[in-house]
Design a protein around this motif. Sequence first.
Motif, PDB file in Angstrom:
ATOM      1  N   HIS A 154       0.827  -1.209   0.000  1.00  0.00           N
ATOM      2  CA  HIS A 154       0.000   0.000   0.000  1.00  0.00           C
ATOM      3  C   HIS A 154       0.864   1.263   0.000  1.00  0.00           C
ATOM      4  CE1 HIS A 154      -3.260   2.728   0.522  1.00  0.00           C
ATOM      5  NE2 HIS A 154      -2.902   3.063   1.753  1.00  0.00           N
ATOM      6  N   LEU A 155       0.625   2.105  -0.986  1.00  0.00           N
ATOM      7  CA  LEU A 155       1.311   3.394  -1.072  1.00  0.00           C
ATOM      8  C   LEU A 155       0.495   4.406  -0.281  1.00  0.00           C
ATOM      9  CD1 LEU A 155       2.341   3.342  -4.849  1.00  0.00           C
ATOM     10  CD2 LEU A 155       3.720   2.728  -2.847  1.00  0.00           C
ATOM     11  N   THR A 156       0.911   4.646   0.928  1.00  0.00           N
ATOM     12  CA  THR A 156       0.170   5.488   1.865  1.00  0.00           C
ATOM     13  C   THR A 156       0.388   6.973   1.564  1.00  0.00           C
ATOM     14  OG1 THR A 156       2.020   5.623   3.406  1.00  0.00           O
ATOM     15  CG2 THR A 156       0.480   3.759   3.682  1.00  0.00           C
ATOM     16  N   PRO A 157      -0.525   7.809   2.050  1.00  0.00           N
ATOM     17  CA  PRO A 157      -0.306   9.265   1.922  1.00  0.00           C
ATOM     18  C   PRO A 157       1.030   9.697   2.529  1.00  0.00           C
ATOM     19  CG  PRO A 157      -2.579   8.837   2.529  1.00  0.00           C
ATOM     20  CD  PRO A 157      -1.856   7.512   2.594  1.00  0.00           C
ATOM     21  N   GLU A 158       1.451   9.042   3.603  1.00  0.00           N
ATOM     22  CA  GLU A 158       2.741   9.383   4.226  1.00  0.00           C
ATOM     23  C   GLU A 158       3.903   9.135   3.266  1.00  0.00           C
ATOM     24  OE1 GLU A 158       5.513  10.808   6.805  1.00  0.00           O
ATOM     25  OE2 GLU A 158       3.340  11.038   6.942  1.00  0.00           O
ATOM     26  N   LEU A 159       3.845   8.038   2.504  1.00  0.00           N
ATOM     27  CA  LEU A 159       4.902   7.760   1.523  1.00  0.00           C
ATOM     28  C   LEU A 159       4.944   8.841   0.447  1.00  0.00           C
ATOM     29  CD1 LEU A 159       4.525   3.894   1.160  1.00  0.00           C
ATOM     30  CD2 LEU A 159       6.458   5.124   2.179  1.00  0.00           C
ATOM     31  N   PHE A 160       3.782   9.275   0.002  1.00  0.00           N
ATOM     32  CA  PHE A 160       3.742  10.350  -1.004  1.00  0.00           C
ATOM     33  C   PHE A 160       4.300  11.651  -0.425  1.00  0.00           C
ATOM     34  CE2 PHE A 160       0.767   7.470  -3.106  1.00  0.00           C
ATOM     35  CZ  PHE A 160       1.209   7.571  -4.422  1.00  0.00           C
ATOM     36  N   LYS A 161       4.023  11.901   0.844  1.00  0.00           N
ATOM     37  CA  LYS A 161       4.536  13.101   1.516  1.00  0.00           C
ATOM     38  C   LYS A 161       6.070  13.064   1.586  1.00  0.00           C
ATOM     39  CE  LYS A 161       3.941  15.689   5.817  1.00  0.00           C
ATOM     40  NZ  LYS A 161       3.354  15.664   7.154  1.00  0.00           N
ATOM     41  N   ILE A 162       6.618  11.912   1.925  1.00  0.00           N
ATOM     42  CA  ILE A 162       8.071  11.741   1.972  1.00  0.00           C
ATOM     43  C   ILE A 162       8.661  11.940   0.574  1.00  0.00           C
ATOM     44  CG2 ILE A 162       9.929  10.053   2.355  1.00  0.00           C
ATOM     45  CD1 ILE A 162       8.041   8.811   4.536  1.00  0.00           C
ATOM     46  N   TRP A 163       8.041  11.311  -0.414  1.00  0.00           N
ATOM     47  CA  TRP A 163       8.496  11.409  -1.803  1.00  0.00           C
ATOM     48  C   TRP A 163       8.539  12.876  -2.238  1.00  0.00           C
ATOM     49  CZ3 TRP A 163       6.450  13.133  -6.444  1.00  0.00           C
ATOM     50  CH2 TRP A 163       7.030  12.649  -7.615  1.00  0.00           C
ATOM     51  N   LEU A 164       7.442  13.579  -1.995  1.00  0.00           N
ATOM     52  CA  LEU A 164       7.381  14.991  -2.380  1.00  0.00           C
ATOM     53  C   LEU A 164       8.412  15.829  -1.629  1.00  0.00           C
ATOM     54  CD1 LEU A 164       3.587  15.874  -2.687  1.00  0.00           C
ATOM     55  CD2 LEU A 164       5.323  16.109  -4.463  1.00  0.00           C
ATOM     56  N   GLY A 165       8.583  15.576  -0.348  1.00  0.00           N
ATOM     57  CA  GLY A 165       9.557  16.322   0.438  1.00  0.00           C
ATOM     58  C   GLY A 165      10.963  16.192  -0.125  1.00  0.00           C
ATOM     59  N   HIS A 166      11.362  14.978  -0.449  1.00  0.00           N
ATOM     60  CA  HIS A 166      12.678  14.756  -1.039  1.00  0.00           C
ATOM     61  C   HIS A 166      12.771  15.385  -2.425  1.00  0.00           C
ATOM     62  CE1 HIS A 166      14.350  12.390   2.141  1.00  0.00           C
ATOM     63  NE2 HIS A 166      13.463  11.416   2.027  1.00  0.00           N
ATOM     64  N   PHE A 167      11.684  15.316  -3.182  1.00  0.00           N
ATOM     65  CA  PHE A 167      11.696  15.888  -4.527  1.00  0.00           C
ATOM     66  C   PHE A 167      11.871  17.401  -4.455  1.00  0.00           C
ATOM     67  CE2 PHE A 167      10.069  17.192  -8.661  1.00  0.00           C
ATOM     68  CZ  PHE A 167      10.661  16.261  -9.491  1.00  0.00           C
ATOM     69  N   TYR A 168      11.048  18.051  -3.649  1.00  0.00           N
ATOM     70  CA  TYR A 168      11.145  19.511  -3.504  1.00  0.00           C
ATOM     71  C   TYR A 168      12.535  19.923  -3.035  1.00  0.00           C
ATOM     72  CZ  TYR A 168       5.984  20.008  -3.663  1.00  0.00           C
ATOM     73  OH  TYR A 168       4.662  20.006  -4.017  1.00  0.00           O
ATOM     74  N   GLN A 169      13.043  19.218  -2.034  1.00  0.00           N
ATOM     75  CA  GLN A 169      14.358  19.546  -1.485  1.00  0.00           C
ATOM     76  C   GLN A 169      15.440  19.440  -2.558  1.00  0.00           C
ATOM     77  OE1 GLN A 169      15.719  16.922   1.626  1.00  0.00           O
ATOM     78  NE2 GLN A 169      17.410  18.255   2.188  1.00  0.00           N
ATOM     79  N   THR A 170      15.385  18.375  -3.350  1.00  0.00           N
ATOM     80  CA  THR A 170      16.386  18.172  -4.389  1.00  0.00           C
ATOM     81  C   THR A 170      16.301  19.259  -5.454  1.00  0.00           C
ATOM     82  OG1 THR A 170      16.209  15.780  -4.002  1.00  0.00           O
ATOM     83  CG2 THR A 170      17.382  16.483  -5.983  1.00  0.00           C
ATOM     84  N   VAL A 171      15.106  19.594  -5.881  1.00  0.00           N
ATOM     85  CA  VAL A 171      14.949  20.678  -6.858  1.00  0.00           C
ATOM     86  C   VAL A 171      15.530  21.968  -6.286  1.00  0.00           C
ATOM     87  CG1 VAL A 171      13.298  22.137  -8.115  1.00  0.00           C
ATOM     88  CG2 VAL A 171      12.914  19.666  -7.985  1.00  0.00           C
ATOM     89  N   ASP A 172      15.143  22.308  -5.074  1.00  0.00           N
ATOM     90  CA  ASP A 172      15.569  23.572  -4.464  1.00  0.00           C
ATOM     91  C   ASP A 172      17.079  23.637  -4.221  1.00  0.00           C
ATOM     92  OD1 ASP A 172      12.953  24.464  -4.514  1.00  0.00           O
ATOM     93  OD2 ASP A 172      12.578  23.981  -2.407  1.00  0.00           O
ATOM     94  N   GLU A 173      17.717  22.490  -4.000  1.00  0.00           N
ATOM     95  CA  GLU A 173      19.166  22.463  -3.796  1.00  0.00           C
ATOM     96  C   GLU A 173      19.946  22.733  -5.080  1.00  0.00           C
ATOM     97  OE1 GLU A 173      19.314  19.187  -0.161  1.00  0.00           O
ATOM     98  OE2 GLU A 173      19.892  18.570  -2.184  1.00  0.00           O
ATOM     99  N   HIS A 174      19.337  22.438  -6.231  1.00  0.00           N
ATOM    100  CA  HIS A 174      20.086  22.485  -7.489  1.00  0.00           C
ATOM    101  C   HIS A 174      19.578  23.501  -8.510  1.00  0.00           C
ATOM    102  CE1 HIS A 174      22.508  18.977  -6.439  1.00  0.00           C
ATOM    103  NE2 HIS A 174      21.402  18.481  -5.912  1.00  0.00           N
ATOM    104  N   PHE A 175      18.325  23.910  -8.402  1.00  0.00           N
ATOM    105  CA  PHE A 175      17.732  24.729  -9.460  1.00  0.00           C
ATOM    106  C   PHE A 175      16.854  25.838  -8.904  1.00  0.00           C
ATOM    107  CE2 PHE A 175      18.358  20.427 -11.118  1.00  0.00           C
ATOM    108  CZ  PHE A 175      19.222  20.700 -12.175  1.00  0.00           C
TER     109      PHE A 175
END
Length: 126
Positions: free
Chosen positions: A76-97
Amino acid sequence: MHDIQNQDDLYLLVDEFYKKLLADDAISYIFTDVVKIHIEEHLPILVTFWSQAILGTGGYTRNLTQIHLDINAKEHLTPELFKIWLGHFYQTVDEHFKGEKAEQIKTQALSIATIMQIKIAQEKDK
């Protein structure tokens, strides 16, 4: 810091993003135990996806929704997993671009995460 301009930028983004995901015990098991991705094969597919979404290059032909529904059937892909995924994605974008495309890719990621959660909830209600 520059904006996302080409596939090399997207490769950097996706590579750094997956390093974060795979280092996070709260979500890494999805990629290592459930899906068992081969990162060397997976990264070019993701670059093609994001290049189509952000740069309009085309070339991505897989069914993104079905892929996630298939994963959800295994674990099960829980809302918490999506939240973690998005958090890492946003952080990575903001660190580089920084710029219009950087903001666009974050908005697109939020849309994808939202749509996937809706589709997963609909599947559960069937």
